[in-house]
Motif scaffolding. Structure first.
Motif, mmCIF file in Angstrom:
data_model
loop_
_atom_site.group_PDB
_atom_site.id
_atom_site.type_symbol
_atom_site.label_atom_id
_atom_site.label_comp_id
_atom_site.label_asym_id
_atom_site.label_seq_id
_atom_site.Cartn_x
_atom_site.Cartn_y
_atom_site.Cartn_z
ATOM 1 N N ALA A 25 0.891 -1.245 -0.074
ATOM 2 C CA ALA A 25 -0.009 -0.020 0.029
ATOM 3 C C ALA A 25 0.898 1.384 -0.031
ATOM 4 O O ALA A 25 0.623 2.226 -0.735
ATOM 5 C CB ALA A 25 -0.796 -0.216 1.215
ATOM 6 N N ARG A 26 1.906 1.292 0.689
ATOM 7 C CA ARG A 26 2.715 2.512 0.935
ATOM 8 C C ARG A 26 3.706 2.697 -0.177
ATOM 9 O O ARG A 26 4.137 3.845 -0.204
ATOM 10 C CB ARG A 26 3.710 2.656 2.519
ATOM 11 N N GLY A 121 16.441 10.171 4.077
ATOM 12 C CA GLY A 121 16.634 9.379 5.230
ATOM 13 C C GLY A 121 17.209 8.041 4.548
ATOM 14 O O GLY A 121 17.702 7.103 5.460
ATOM 15 N N PHE A 122 17.149 7.578 3.175
ATOM 16 C CA PHE A 122 17.374 6.366 2.751
ATOM 17 C C PHE A 122 18.793 6.325 2.488
ATOM 18 O O PHE A 122 19.268 6.521 1.234
ATOM 19 C CB PHE A 122 16.655 5.863 1.562
ATOM 20 N N ARG A 123 19.647 6.261 3.549
ATOM 21 C CA ARG A 123 21.096 6.863 3.118
ATOM 22 C C ARG A 123 21.932 5.376 2.630
ATOM 23 O O ARG A 123 23.393 5.651 2.360
ATOM 24 C CB ARG A 123 21.976 7.252 4.649
ATOM 25 N N ASN A 124 21.409 4.424 2.506
ATOM 26 C CA ASN A 124 22.223 3.285 1.832
ATOM 27 C C ASN A 124 21.736 3.116 0.469
ATOM 28 O O ASN A 124 22.217 2.185 -0.173
ATOM 29 C CB ASN A 124 21.935 2.088 2.535
ATOM 30 N N SER A 125 21.424 4.143 -0.247
ATOM 31 C CA SER A 125 20.982 4.046 -1.521
ATOM 32 C C SER A 125 22.113 4.144 -2.574
ATOM 33 O O SER A 125 23.125 4.552 -2.102
ATOM 34 C CB SER A 125 19.809 5.213 -1.899
ATOM 35 N N LYS A 172 11.178 1.280 14.552
ATOM 36 C CA LYS A 172 11.735 1.374 13.327
ATOM 37 C C LYS A 172 10.667 1.244 12.208
ATOM 38 O O LYS A 172 10.947 2.092 11.388
ATOM 39 C CB LYS A 172 12.528 0.211 13.043
ATOM 40 N N MET A 173 9.462 0.719 12.149
ATOM 41 C CA MET A 173 8.369 0.912 11.365
ATOM 42 C C MET A 173 7.830 2.191 11.235
ATOM 43 O O MET A 173 7.678 2.664 10.094
ATOM 44 C CB MET A 173 7.542 -0.030 11.771
ATOM 45 N N GLU A 174 7.855 2.821 12.417
ATOM 46 C CA GLU A 174 7.316 4.247 12.352
ATOM 47 C C GLU A 174 8.273 5.200 11.495
ATOM 48 O O GLU A 174 7.962 6.072 10.871
ATOM 49 C CB GLU A 174 7.102 4.666 13.919
ATOM 50 N N GLU A 175 9.608 5.057 11.960
ATOM 51 C CA GLU A 175 10.413 5.881 11.121
ATOM 52 C C GLU A 175 10.558 5.646 9.693
ATOM 53 O O GLU A 175 10.703 6.463 8.859
ATOM 54 C CB GLU A 175 11.821 5.780 11.909
ATOM 55 N N ASN A 176 10.307 4.343 9.506
ATOM 56 C CA ASN A 176 10.312 4.040 8.093
ATOM 57 C C ASN A 176 9.168 4.580 7.278
ATOM 58 O O ASN A 176 9.399 4.953 6.114
ATOM 59 C CB ASN A 176 10.130 2.472 7.827
ATOM 60 N N ILE A 177 8.014 4.727 8.084
ATOM 61 C CA ILE A 177 6.870 5.300 7.391
ATOM 62 C C ILE A 177 7.177 6.691 7.062
ATOM 63 O O ILE A 177 6.882 7.510 6.092
ATOM 64 C CB ILE A 177 5.549 5.058 8.114
ATOM 65 N N ARG A 178 7.813 7.478 7.876
ATOM 66 C CA ARG A 178 8.192 8.827 7.773
ATOM 67 C C ARG A 178 9.161 9.126 6.651
ATOM 68 O O ARG A 178 8.907 9.888 5.853
ATOM 69 C CB ARG A 178 8.666 9.330 9.249
ATOM 70 N N ARG A 179 10.073 7.922 6.524
ATOM 71 C CA ARG A 179 10.761 8.350 5.448
ATOM 72 C C ARG A 179 10.224 8.181 3.949
ATOM 73 O O ARG A 179 10.555 8.925 3.126
ATOM 74 C CB ARG A 179 11.979 7.314 5.700
ATOM 75 N N ILE A 180 9.382 7.054 3.820
ATOM 76 C CA ILE A 180 8.635 6.862 2.606
ATOM 77 C C ILE A 180 7.775 8.240 2.328
ATOM 78 O O ILE A 180 7.715 8.659 1.148
ATOM 79 C CB ILE A 180 7.717 5.881 2.775
ATOM 80 N N ASP A 181 7.228 8.836 3.412
ATOM 81 C CA ASP A 181 6.282 10.043 3.296
ATOM 82 C C ASP A 181 7.513 11.154 2.707
ATOM 83 O O ASP A 181 6.999 11.893 1.861
ATOM 84 C CB ASP A 181 5.600 10.457 4.530
ATOM 85 N N ARG A 182 8.362 11.314 3.390
ATOM 86 C CA ARG A 182 9.376 12.285 3.103
ATOM 87 C C ARG A 182 9.871 12.196 1.465
ATOM 88 O O ARG A 182 10.053 13.312 0.763
ATOM 89 C CB ARG A 182 10.380 12.387 4.009
ATOM 90 N N ASP A 235 15.294 11.970 13.971
ATOM 91 C CA ASP A 235 15.747 10.628 14.418
ATOM 92 C C ASP A 235 16.416 9.736 13.678
ATOM 93 O O ASP A 235 16.108 8.509 13.547
ATOM 94 C CB ASP A 235 14.352 10.197 15.234
ATOM 95 N N ASP A 236 17.541 10.248 13.034
ATOM 96 C CA ASP A 236 18.275 9.228 12.122
ATOM 97 C C ASP A 236 19.063 8.466 12.793
ATOM 98 O O ASP A 236 20.058 9.038 13.261
ATOM 99 C CB ASP A 236 18.825 9.992 10.921
ATOM 100 N N THR A 237 18.823 6.972 12.854
ATOM 101 C CA THR A 237 19.557 6.139 13.619
ATOM 102 C C THR A 237 20.957 5.547 12.796
ATOM 103 O O THR A 237 21.491 4.847 13.396
ATOM 104 C CB THR A 237 18.741 5.067 14.317
#
Length: 249
Positions: A25-26, A121-125, A172-182, A235-237
């Motif tokens: 979905a996302r 935030g997807f820094r391993n791209s 981690k899932m919540e941060e993942n969702i924020r990154r997808i939105d950004r 909150d980049d870990t």
């Protein structure tokens, strides 16, 4: 180019190879946004998930493991405990973040996607250039989680520890969702701010050298500040930037 258009048509005509035979979905909005542009073609995606995999001890592979639990949303301890009752081998609890692979017509197209992904935030791209000049952009991050829970069907950790793991995975899932939105917001802005060069210079020499020509848009200082705030990761870990460029000849 005609060759890229043919490759894209062939790729999009293939049946979905995933287990669910449908887009997550996302990820669906991003996939549709990119495939609507002639210069991009998505090849695979996952919007992030929590997996409880029962393996035979030789590693987590699709051919030798059973998925006891899969969810693309935050999970609860009760569901994990119930799934563990069916375990017979070595069970591993995993969180896998968003991933997206995109074929790009030109290197500049991939570089634009890469810039937006890293800023989101997807820094391993990274970008790969394969045999025949095939250019692939991979959107990835490193905030994964993989923890063994049982061995030969016997639970090796406490219920309290499983509750802790579920809490960490949900964060981690919540941060993942924020990154997808950004990433989605940033990609829309990047695509709107750029037009193919050949639509502006159909007969000029720039056609063979410049892939995108950026439109000049007037923004106030406040608008620029707001845009920067929206795309800045929070909150980049991740502790390091791991970009790659692989060239196969």
């Amino acid at each position: 180019m005609a060759a890229f258009a043919r490759r894209k048509a062939q790729r999009l005509a293939r049946p979905d190879p995933s287990r669910k035979r449908a887009l997550d979905a996302r990820a669906a909005g991003l996939v549709r946004l990119l495939n609507a542009r002639e210069r991009f073609c998505t090849t695979s995606s996952c919007d992030g998930r929590v997996v409880l995999a029962d393996t035979d001890g030789t590693g987590i592979q699709k051919k030798n493991c059973t998925w006891l639990l899969v969810t693309h949303d935050p999970c609860v301890k009760g569901d994990v405990m119930t799934a563990l009752e069916k375990a017979t081998g070595d069970v591993v609890f995993k969180f896998e973040p968003f991933v997206l692979h995109v074929l790009c017509q030109e290197l500049q197209d991939a570089q634009m996607l890469h810039s937006v992904a890293v800023d989101s935030g997807f820094r391993n791209s990274g970008i790969t250039v394969g045999r025949g000049g095939k250019i692939t952009m991979a959107v990835r991050s490193t905030h994964c989680l993989e923890v063994p829970l049982s061995h030969k069907g016997r639970l090796m950790v406490s219920e309290e520890y499983i509750e802790f793991l579920v809490h960490v995975a949900n964060q981690k899932m919540e941060e993942n969702i924020r990154r997808i939105d950004r990433f989605h917001k940033g990609l829309k802005l990047a695509l709107e701010a750029a037009v193919p060069a050949d639509t502006l210079f159909p007969e000029g020499p720039e056609k063979s050298h410049s892939v995108y020509v950026h439109r000049r848009k007037r923004r106030t200082a406040q608008e620029q500040a707001n845009l920067s705030g929206e795309l800045k990761p929070q909150d980049d870990t991740e502790s390091s930037l791991d970009l790659f460029a692989e060239i196969m000849i």
